[in-house]
Design an enzyme around this catalytic site. Structure first.
Site, PDB file in Angstrom:
ATOM      1  N   GLU A 467       0.858  -1.179   0.000  1.00  0.00           N
ATOM      2  CA  GLU A 467       0.000   0.000   0.000  1.00  0.00           C
ATOM      3  C   GLU A 467       0.900   1.235   0.000  1.00  0.00           C
ATOM      4  O   GLU A 467       1.238   1.745  -1.037  1.00  0.00           O
ATOM      5  CB  GLU A 467      -0.951  -0.041   1.200  1.00  0.00           C
ATOM      6  CG  GLU A 467      -2.149   0.869   0.991  1.00  0.00           C
ATOM      7  CD  GLU A 467      -3.378   0.418   1.757  1.00  0.00           C
ATOM      8  OE1 GLU A 467      -3.433  -0.709   2.240  1.00  0.00           O
ATOM      9  OE2 GLU A 467      -4.315   1.247   1.863  1.00  0.00           O
ATOM     10  N   GLU A 744      -1.994   0.617  13.388  1.00  0.00           N
ATOM     11  CA  GLU A 744      -3.167   0.996  12.600  1.00  0.00           C
ATOM     12  C   GLU A 744      -4.453   0.701  13.367  1.00  0.00           C
ATOM     13  O   GLU A 744      -5.367   1.513  13.398  1.00  0.00           O
ATOM     14  CB  GLU A 744      -3.171   0.204  11.289  1.00  0.00           C
ATOM     15  CG  GLU A 744      -4.395   0.424  10.427  1.00  0.00           C
ATOM     16  CD  GLU A 744      -4.275  -0.248   9.076  1.00  0.00           C
ATOM     17  OE1 GLU A 744      -3.555  -1.269   8.993  1.00  0.00           O
ATOM     18  OE2 GLU A 744      -4.875   0.252   8.109  1.00  0.00           O
TER      19      GLU A 744
HETATM   20  C1  BGC Z   1      -5.117   2.727   4.809  1.00  0.00           C
HETATM   21  C2  BGC Z   1      -5.635   3.812   5.682  1.00  0.00           C
HETATM   22  C3  BGC Z   1      -6.577   4.597   4.833  1.00  0.00           C
HETATM   23  C4  BGC Z   1      -7.736   3.661   4.593  1.00  0.00           C
HETATM   24  C5  BGC Z   1      -8.903   4.245   3.929  1.00  0.00           C
HETATM   25  C6  BGC Z   1      -6.255   1.819   4.533  1.00  0.00           C
HETATM   26  O1  BGC Z   1      -5.917   0.711   3.802  1.00  0.00           O
HETATM   27  O2  BGC Z   1      -4.028   2.090   5.336  1.00  0.00           O
HETATM   28  O3  BGC Z   1      -4.850   4.379   6.564  1.00  0.00           O
HETATM   29  O4  BGC Z   1      -6.893   5.859   5.230  1.00  0.00           O
HETATM   30  O5  BGC Z   1      -7.303   2.498   3.945  1.00  0.00           O
HETATM   31  O6  BGC Z   1      -9.720   3.281   3.366  1.00  0.00           O
END
Ligand code: BGC
Length: 890
Positions: A467, A744
């Site tokens: 990502e 997270e």
């Molecule tokens: C990210 C986040 C992001 C979110 C929004 C995730 O996969 O890591 O931090 O804001 O998706 O959908």
């Protein structure tokens, strides 16, 4: 005696190759008598054409306008500043800062992007990195030489066998089609009379490597690897010669067999070409290059620092897993690469696989999803050993599993043979925090590490899985904390240009910038609250923290268009109550596979942000003197707030979503009708915190606000209870679980020690660390009271059993000394240079006599979460900019 620091040029750490023809300048006072005030300043410029001193009557010292004619390309100018106090006495001149412009005009570029044409499958996982080179002669003594360089893909340049610069992963990630960054290097000392050679390594990087989740795609921005370099040599006699990438260069395959941001790098040292970037090297076996396209209008100079390796960390342990794997523990979740020094037989391959966590003693890579995160080095077999570090990748990791190591790994680790090299955008540290609770201090350290790991050219969500993109919501909520901890002004104002470049014609701001067309949910782009609001709230934060009105001016149109877009989505009832929303993303009550299913209604969040952004655009307009816009958006903000109340707030202050995030939004965004309603909402919020046993109950939206909402309404004890709670979920739960970064998910590691089964489980995500800004402003009590800290508010909120807390802040005007630092007064004096090493000071947290801590409930009058009712700066720019101006020539 008043002494002045060497001036700072725009937001540059090193003003070499800058893109501003009329750069603004700032300075701080290294020393000044108590009560000293500036009446005027004099700027002395040393230019090739002669010296010039310009005197301006003004008390301004931050980002003052360029006082002379615009700079030319490649111009080198010495800038010194002297200041005059109101008593009429002038200081001595500051030391000079030498600035130098880059190539300011498209016509300055004669180089074109060049590279090797290969018959290869563009979708292959194993495309080789390439090398390009050229030779040239220097036929006399040189005065100086500069290399202007960029690439499609990533580059590392070399001259005569030596590496150019100390940056890595350049040119970084911008909206390449419109803005490709180039860097300027002083390469004078790398050159010599006679034959010389220049070359570059080229790797996939973000440009053509695999990017995006669920498999992602390759070649998103192009399928070529190309170097664009312009070496300009100025001889002592004034002649200038240029060596530019063109069709005379030659190219070949490098020993890097494959490289990818997500996947890591494979290198075969047997395929090395010793001396390839020296003049003596025979390149007859190399191939001709082809010249690719690049519009020189799209080449832009950097506004902030590049990515560099800033620290090296050696393992704290070498583990043996239950399955017998050898795993290095670096003791810190970090972002970077592992450098190895190894001796062994030719053809031996050493493999390093990285991960953030172990599970049942084994390397646990499921959270990386499809990111291979693995590097492999095949030895050439040099008897004296060889050294290697991957070049075009980075990993987020604490652990590295080493396979195929030839020799005694334990002994070699002890001898320093395996080192983690930490990399990130080389920002200047500006904010420090200390307090008497070691767990809270560790939390703060984790926030700093989380920020370092996720500021890798762009502000990313995470640094380890497939990502690592510029999610707008993440930096929107983390912006104030980021701006406290590091000087992000240059980096983020550059990234905001990319936000605007990606904004759709109708004003929609993408979910992440730069955009990568990935999977169907995110493309086509639709507007989303809290994420798209980066267009309004981040420029406002940068203005508040760095005093840069220029960023407001540059982003105003983007900000206004975002609010207009929401206005259109909301319609006449002023409620944004439809469409795809992530809402209070990752509320701990949301199911692991549906993080948007939060306790607070997502449309409540959307309308609250609509009101907040409309308010901020009105405030931006006020700051910029745009009266009609100020009125229009002010009215809109009031109407949206009224609609929000009608839809979501009951007369008794309770809300349609009886959830912490709802109350936090209403309080901090100032959406409530009156003091009574506000007090009731605050009381309900405190009750909810208490009823939840102080466990956190907020996601991305509520978490940065909840402690502020509590302190603003007089519930300081509840805010500390939240901060210091150790049960799951809470900030300190992570800390007591051994976290060294911010996670997270609140429970990325479950209480039983296993990793959360959700597919998004990053152990390095800064968003939930946004509480650190509150720690600086409220626990230690140091906050800006006017843009750029022209006025400082010192108002600690003692609590939580803390016996001391302190913050030190390097601000654009200097370093505020908080009480206890050197004097016992509570007036925040400013005296220090940006370059001075801050002495972290410890202040007793007792109720300061001169602070306003006794005033509760308190209005958010002076920080960037409330309205722009911040106190007036000591200096009003409008009254000073018309000040008397006198020019002397020498
Ligand atoms: C990210 C986040 C992001 C979110 C929004 C995730 O996969 O890591 O931090 O804001 O998706 O959908």
């Amino acid at each position: 005696m008043t002494t002045v620091s060497a001036p700072r040029i725009e937001h540059h750490r090193e003003p070499l190759g800058i893109g501003e023809a009329r750069p603004r300048m700032s300075w701080t006072l290294d020393d000044a008598p108590e009560g000293w005030q500036q009446r005027a300043y004099a700027i002395t410029l040393t230019r090739a054409a002669g010296g010039e001193t310009v005197e301006v009557v003004s008390s301004e010292q931050v980002l003052v306008p360029w006082p002379s004619r615009a700079l030319d390309s490649r111009e080198r100018v010495g800038v010194r500043v002297a200041v005059q106090g109101i008593d009429g006495t002038w200081s001595a001149s500051s030391p000079p800062t030498w600035l130098e412009t880059g190539l300011l005009h498209p016509a300055d570029w004669s180089a074109g992007p060049i590279g090797l044409d290969l018959d290869e499958d563009p979708e292959s996982d194993a495309r080789r990195a390439t090398l390009v080179r050229s030779t040239f002669r220097i036929d006399g003594p040189i005065a100086h030489a500069r290399l202007y360089a960029t690439a499609h893909g990533l580059y590392d340049a070399e001259i005569n066998g030596m590496r150019v610069g100390s940056d890595t992963l350049s040119p970084g990630w911008t909206v390449y089609r419109e803005r490709l960054r180039y860097y300027t290097y002083d390469v004078t000392t790398l050159l010599g009379e006679g034959d010389n050679a220049i070359g570059a390594w080229l790797g996939d990087g973000w440009y053509r490597g695999r990017l995006g989740w669920r498999g992602g795609h390759r070649n998103i921005f192009g399928s070529d690897l190309s170097f664009l370099g312009q070496l300009e040599i100025t001889y002592a006699d004034g002649r200038r010669e240029t060596v530019a990438t063109d069709d005379t260069w030659r190219a070949t395959l490098s020993p890097i067999l494959r490289s990818g941001i997500y996947d890591g790098e494979d290198y075969d040292a047997r395929q090395e070409l010793p001396g390839w970037s020296t003049a003596a090297f025979d390149d007859t076996a190399w191939l001709p290059v082809s010249v690719r396209d690049r519009d020189p209008h799209t080449l832009v100079a950097p506004t902030g620092p590049p990515v560099r390796v800033t620290e090296e960390i050696t393992p704290v342990a070498v583990l043996t897993s239950p399955h017998g794997a050898r795993i290095l523990d670096f003791g810190q979740n970090l972002v970077g690469r592992v450098r190895i020094r190894v001796t062994g037989q030719r053809g031996t391959t050493v493999t390093l696989r990285t991960a953030e966590v172990l599970q049942e003693g084994e390397l646990y890579t499921r959270p990386l999803r499809s990111a291979r995160s693995s590097d492999a080095y095949t030895l050439a077999g040099h008897p004296d050993g060889e050294e290697w570090e991957p070049r075009f990748t980075f990993h987020g990791f604490r652990y590295a599993e080493v396979a195929g190591w030839p020799g005694d790994l334990d002994a070699d680790v002890a001898a320093g043979a395996l080192t983690a090299r930490v990399l990130h955008t080389d920002l200047e540290r500006t904010g420090w925090f200390a307090c008497s609770d070691p767990l809270v201090e560790q939390l703060h350290r984790n926030v700093v590490w989380g920020m370092r790991g996720n500021f890798v050219d762009i502000p990313t969500d995470c640094p380890q899985r497939d990502e690592r993109v510029g999610w707008t919501g993440d930096i929107q909520v983390f912006g104030p904390t980021a701006s406290t901890l590091f000087d992000v002004s240059g980096m983020l104002s550059g990234w905001l240009r990319d936000v605007e470049a990606e904004q759709l014609p109708d004003g929609t701001v993408p979910w992440f910038v730069p955009v990568i067309p990935s999977h169907k949910v995110w493309s086509p782009i639709r507007p989303g609250a809290a994420w798209g609001d980066v267009a309004t709230l981040l420029p406002w934060t940068l203005y508040q923290r760095f005093g840069d009105e220029g960023v407001l001016a540059a982003q105003f149109d983007s900000a206004r268009r975002w609010v207009d877009r929401i206005d259109a989505a909301a319609g006449p009832d002023r409620l944004w109550d439809e469409g795809f929303q992530l809402g209070d993303w990752l509320d701990p009550a949301a199911p692991p596979q549906d993080p948007a299913d939060a306790r607070t209604d997502r449309y409540l969040v959307a309308t609250a942000y609509f009101a907040r952004s409309a308010r901020v655009v009105a405030d931006m307009a006020v700051a910029l003197g745009r009266e009609a816009d100020a009125e229009r958006y002010g009215i809109l903000a009031a109407e949206v707030a009224a609609a929000f109340r009608a839809a979501h707030v009951n007369p008794d202050g309770t809300m349609s979503s009886d959830a912490q995030t709802a109350y936090a939004l209403a309080i901090v965004f100032d959406l409530l009708a009156d003091e009574a309603q506000r007090a009731a909402a605050g009381a309900r919020l405190a009750d909810l915190v208490h009823a939840a046993g102080n466990r956190i109950a907020t996601g991305f939206v509520g978490t940065p606000l909840v402690c502020d909402a509590l302190t603003l309404t007089g519930h300081t004890a509840a805010a500390y209870a939240l901060l210091q709670e150790q049960g799951c979920p809470s900030w300190l739960y992570q800390v007591v679980q051994g976290a060294t970064t911010i996670w997270e998910r609140w429970d990325a590691l479950l209480p039983d020690g296993s990793v959360n089964p959700g597919t998004m489980t990053s152990f390095n995500h800064y968003a939930l660390g946004a509480v650190a800004d509150w720690m600086h402003r409220r626990v230690a009590g140091l906050a800006p009271a006017a843009p750029g800290y022209r006025r400082i508010r010192f108002a600690p909120r003692p609590g939580g059993g803390l016996t001391h807390a302190a913050a030190v802040q390097l601000t654009p005007t200097g370093k505020p000394r908080s009480p206890g630092a050197s004097s016992r007064t509570h007036s925040s004096s400013i005296s220090s240079s940006r370059s001075a090493r801050p002495q972290s000071s410890t202040s007793p947290v007792s109720r300061p006599k001169n602070s306003d801590t006794a005033r509760t409930p308190e209005r958010c009058a002076s920080d960037d979460r409330g309205h722009a009712t911040a106190g007036h700066p000591v200096v009003d720019r409008r009254t000073t900019s018309s000040g008397r101006k006198r020019t002397r020539r020498s």
